[in-house]
Design an enzyme around this catalytic site. Structure first.
Site, PDB file in Angstrom:
ATOM      1  N   HIS A 122       0.261  -0.918  -0.305  1.00  0.00           N
ATOM      2  CA  HIS A 122       0.126  -0.145   0.054  1.00  0.00           C
ATOM      3  C   HIS A 122       1.079   1.486  -0.203  1.00  0.00           C
ATOM      4  CE1 HIS A 122      -3.854  -2.466   0.466  1.00  0.00           C
ATOM      5  NE2 HIS A 122      -3.196  -2.876   1.979  1.00  0.00           N
ATOM      6  N   ASP A 159      -3.139 -10.726  -2.653  1.00  0.00           N
ATOM      7  CA  ASP A 159      -3.962  -9.896  -1.361  1.00  0.00           C
ATOM      8  C   ASP A 159      -5.166  -9.582  -1.751  1.00  0.00           C
ATOM      9  OD1 ASP A 159      -2.179  -9.199   1.411  1.00  0.00           O
ATOM     10  OD2 ASP A 159      -4.205  -7.758   0.783  1.00  0.00           O
ATOM     11  N   HIS A 161      -6.423  -6.780  -0.384  1.00  0.00           N
ATOM     12  CA  HIS A 161      -6.863  -5.839  -0.565  1.00  0.00           C
ATOM     13  C   HIS A 161      -6.197  -5.401  -1.785  1.00  0.00           C
ATOM     14  CE1 HIS A 161      -7.002  -6.328   3.542  1.00  0.00           C
ATOM     15  NE2 HIS A 161      -7.846  -5.132   3.052  1.00  0.00           N
ATOM     16  N   ASP A 243      -5.082 -12.481   3.215  1.00  0.00           N
ATOM     17  CA  ASP A 243      -6.470 -11.822   4.192  1.00  0.00           C
ATOM     18  C   ASP A 243      -7.540 -12.317   3.776  1.00  0.00           C
ATOM     19  OD1 ASP A 243      -5.065 -10.376   2.281  1.00  0.00           O
ATOM     20  OD2 ASP A 243      -5.238  -8.813   3.735  1.00  0.00           O
TER      21      ASP A 243
HETATM   22 ZN   LIG Z   1      -4.276  -6.998   2.654  1.00  0.00          ZN
END
Ligand SMILES: [Zn+2]
Length: 308
Positions: A122, A159, A161, A243
């Site tokens: 991120h 992931d 996200h 996740d």
């Molecule tokens: Zn994540």
């Protein structure tokens, strides 16, 4: 040939405030789950500033360094904090990914898993974000291109996200294919399929909430493997976040532990076909400790199988 495991005790000294999902125990659980596996264990070195400067300006390095508190925490945003040990941890996390590239491209090992924290996908050029300080995978990709002189690499981020940071750091470089699948809608809110980057080398794969691993695997078969084949990478880097697991508290996908095995095998098979099996996998998220440990274990088991 073997699989390398890169980690460092400094990565246990990056401490987030109590209650934060990104916690020291994540790395303890993973390392314990990998304890009995046959791995070439290596201490992650610190990245050099030159490594980091391939993706971030000096002002970002200074900002992180100057934010480190003498004790307690400094909040950089609502999710992202630093503690006294965070600077060394962050330099080890980026340095481990860089060293893993050196080892794989140098033929020392077939592939590698980098078990470090803080995660990286991120972090944007000047913005720490979502528990991430430096863009570890993007930094490793740039190192493979600029230092080792590769012509093409691929980064694949499973992931749950959006890998917004990796996308931001690599999208201007047509040598890097960036594939990122994410639950949508979900924080950080970006990652629509229409985001292709200025060179069309970004592939965003939104996955609907409550969808399962079988759905994601079909998406990867129909979209990702052909994108790899078209790009012809000489190295594949994985942003390995766990996740999307059905037990994870931060998202709503329903992947099983075995789905992470299938996903890993598929990527490794593609790497075998395209780039002599050269793969560097770097830990990102995963917040249910047992699911994280079990998923990381099957992921690394497949790396080991592919290396022997
Ligand atoms: Zn994540």
């Amino acid at each position: 040939m073997t699989t390398a495991l890169l980690s460092h005790t400094d990565c246990l000294s990056h401490v987030n405030p109590p209650g934060a999902p990104e916690q020291v125990a994540r790395l303890h659980y993973i390392l314990r789950a990998l304890e009995d596996l046959d791995l070439h264990r290596v201490d992650a070195p610190m990245a050099t500033d030159a490594d980091l400067l391939r993706c971030h300006p000096q002002s970002h390095l200074d900002h992180i360094r100057n934010s480190i508190p003498a004790d307690g925490y400094t909040a950089l945003d609502a999710d992202t904090s630093v503690s006294p040990g965070s600077l060394n941890a962050a330099y080890r996390a980026a340095g481990g990914a860089v060293k893993a590239v050196d080892m794989v491209l140098g033929g020392e090992v077939q592939n590698a898993f980098v078990a470090t924290r803080p995660p990286g996908h991120h972090a944007e050029q000047t913005t720490p974000m979502g528990f991430c300080l430096f863009g570890n995978v993007a930094i490793a990709a740039k190192h493979a291109l600029d230092h080792h002189g590769l012509s093409r690499v691929a980064v694949v981020d499973f992931d749950v996200h959006h890998g917004n940071g990796t996308q931001a750091l690599l999208q201007d470089d047509p040598r890097a294919l960036v594939v990122t699948s994410q639950q949508m809608p979900l924080w950080p809110g970006t990652g629509e399929a229409s985001e292709r980057g200025p060179h069309g080398t970004v592939l965003n794969l939104p996955l609907p909430p409550a969808s399962d691993g079988a759905h994601a695997i079909e998406v990867y078969k129909s979209k990702v493997l052909p994108a790899f084949a078209k790009h012809q990478p000489e190295l594949i880097l994985i942003s390995a976040g766990f996740d999307a697991h059905q037990d994870d508290p931060l998202a709503n996908l329903n992947w099983s532990t075995e789905d992470f095995r299938t996903m890993t095998k598929m990527i490794l098979q593609s790497a075998q076909n395209l780039c002599k099996g050269r793969v560097v996998s770097v830990l990102e998220g995963g917040y249910d400790l047992d699911a994280l440990a079990a998923s990381a274990r099957v992921h690394v088991q497949e790396l080991i199988k592919a290396a022997t």
